[in-house]
Design an enzyme around this catalytic site. Structure first.
Site, mmCIF file in Angstrom:
data_model
loop_
_atom_site.group_PDB
_atom_site.id
_atom_site.type_symbol
_atom_site.label_atom_id
_atom_site.label_comp_id
_atom_site.label_asym_id
_atom_site.label_seq_id
_atom_site.Cartn_x
_atom_site.Cartn_y
_atom_site.Cartn_z
ATOM 1 C CE1 TYR A 51 -3.454 -2.509 -0.170
ATOM 2 C CE2 TYR A 51 -3.980 -2.104 2.131
ATOM 3 C CZ TYR A 51 -4.240 -2.749 0.940
ATOM 4 O OH TYR A 51 -5.296 -3.627 0.862
ATOM 5 C CB SER A 206 -14.191 -2.761 -3.162
ATOM 6 O OG SER A 206 -14.709 -1.804 -4.041
ATOM 7 C CG LEU A 208 -19.133 1.966 0.406
ATOM 8 C CD1 LEU A 208 -18.735 3.382 0.803
ATOM 9 C CD2 LEU A 208 -20.581 1.693 0.791
ATOM 10 N N GLY A 211 -16.986 2.974 -4.818
ATOM 11 C CA GLY A 211 -17.639 4.272 -4.929
ATOM 12 C C GLY A 211 -18.593 4.401 -6.097
ATOM 13 C CG PHE A 214 -21.466 7.188 -3.307
ATOM 14 C CD1 PHE A 214 -22.497 7.499 -2.440
ATOM 15 C CD2 PHE A 214 -20.492 6.306 -2.877
ATOM 16 C CE1 PHE A 214 -22.569 6.947 -1.174
ATOM 17 C CE2 PHE A 214 -20.541 5.744 -1.612
ATOM 18 C CZ PHE A 214 -21.590 6.059 -0.762
ATOM 19 C CB THR A 215 -19.746 8.138 -9.383
ATOM 20 O OG1 THR A 215 -19.259 6.791 -9.506
ATOM 21 C CG2 THR A 215 -19.058 8.814 -8.203
#
Length: 295
Positions: A51, A206, A208, A211, A214-215
């Site tokens: 990371y 992950s 969500l 993301g 949301f998009t």
């Protein structure tokens, strides 16, 4: 009964704070994120050696050194086995996997040094390695346990047959896999069934959908988003909270891994750790995710 007790002994919070995206933060900022996460009840932090281009474990360790007492209040999960092409690893010629004894031991010792801790709560193999020698891995893990360098072992992104093979040699406590309303494979490919069978904790990376929920503007995702909003209204939950509650409702004990860099989002997520959805609400979300009712 023994397997249920085994699940209860796993020292991991119901939601985990992921740190993969914390590379732009200073140790002081990370220290605040750690403290606010712990204060909210999220005490487990998910790392990997790679990371931040092999930098975030060191940043996290520097942050812990500012408040050493935090080390007794948290659990660290980290992963190894992926070799990236990166200036911080100039000896890596190509991206590859390495689950040899030498690589695992070196990775663990480097993680301990960077994190400034004496032991890792959980060490995970980051990806299935087609050249993995399961006897060598199991012997290495048992040796690291005896030396007190790791407490428990797990895997990441392993399919059921891959986990079953390795589990024939070594105890596995975690399988970190992608699970979200936008990625439901684990519900059907046997991964979550296997976790229940053996008392393995499934950690959802992950959660969500990176993301996308949301998009994205496609019809299917917008319908899912609308359904999540309707279910969330019933429980007085925001969109992300509703998704986390959907994970937490599953009997396998799915543990969502947060990807946020904001303390407020961590604290908001923590508020759903005691919430479970009613069965029909859980299935409403699944139906919207799949685009059709269950068979």
């Amino acid at each position: 009964m023994d397997k249920k007790k085994n699940i209860d002994r796993i020292m991991i919070s119901k939601i985990v704070t992921g740190v993969w995206n914390w590379g732009a933060h200073t140790p002081q900022q990370i220290n605040e994120l750690i403290q606010r996460s712990i204060d909210s009840g999220i005490t487990t932090f998910d790392h990997a050696d790679i990371y931040g281009g092999y930098t975030i474990e060191k940043l996290f360790g520097d942050a812990l050194s500012l408040t050493p007492s935090l080390k007794d209040k948290l659990q660290i999960v980290t992963k190894c086995g992926i070799k990236l092409i990166h200036p911080n690893r100039p000896n890596h010629a190509i991206k590859s996997y390495d689950t040899s004894k030498q690589h695992i031991v070196t990775s663990v010792e480097t993680s301990l040094k960077n994190l400034q801790v004496d032991t890792l709560d959980y060490l995970l193999i980051h990806r299935p390695d087609p050249l993995m020698n399961i006897d060598e891995v199991s012997e290495t893990i048992e040796s690291l346990k005896k030396e007190g360098k790791i407490k428990e072992f797990g895997v990441s992104n392993f399919l059921p047959h891959q986990l079953e093979m390795l589990k024939s040699r070594v105890d596995i406590k975690i399988n970190q896999i992608e699970i979200s309303p936008l990625k439901t494979d684990a519900l059907y490919d046997g991964s979550l069934d296997q976790c229940q069978q053996y008392g393995i904790t499934p950690m959802a990376w992950s959660p969500l959908g990176n993301g996308k929920i949301f998009t994205a503007q496609d019809e299917k995702t917008l319908y899912l988003k609308n359904t999540l909003a309707q279910v969330g209204e019933k429980y007085n939950l925001a969109l992300d909270q509703t998704i986390f509650a959907w994970h937490l409702t599953h009997p396998a004990g799915i543990t969502p891994v947060l990807g946020t860099t904001k303390a407020e989002r961590i604290e908001t997520a923590a508020k759903v750790m005691s919430i479970k959805l009613e069965n029909e609400d859980w299935f409403r979300i699944l139906e919207a995710a799949e685009g059709n009712e269950v068979p």
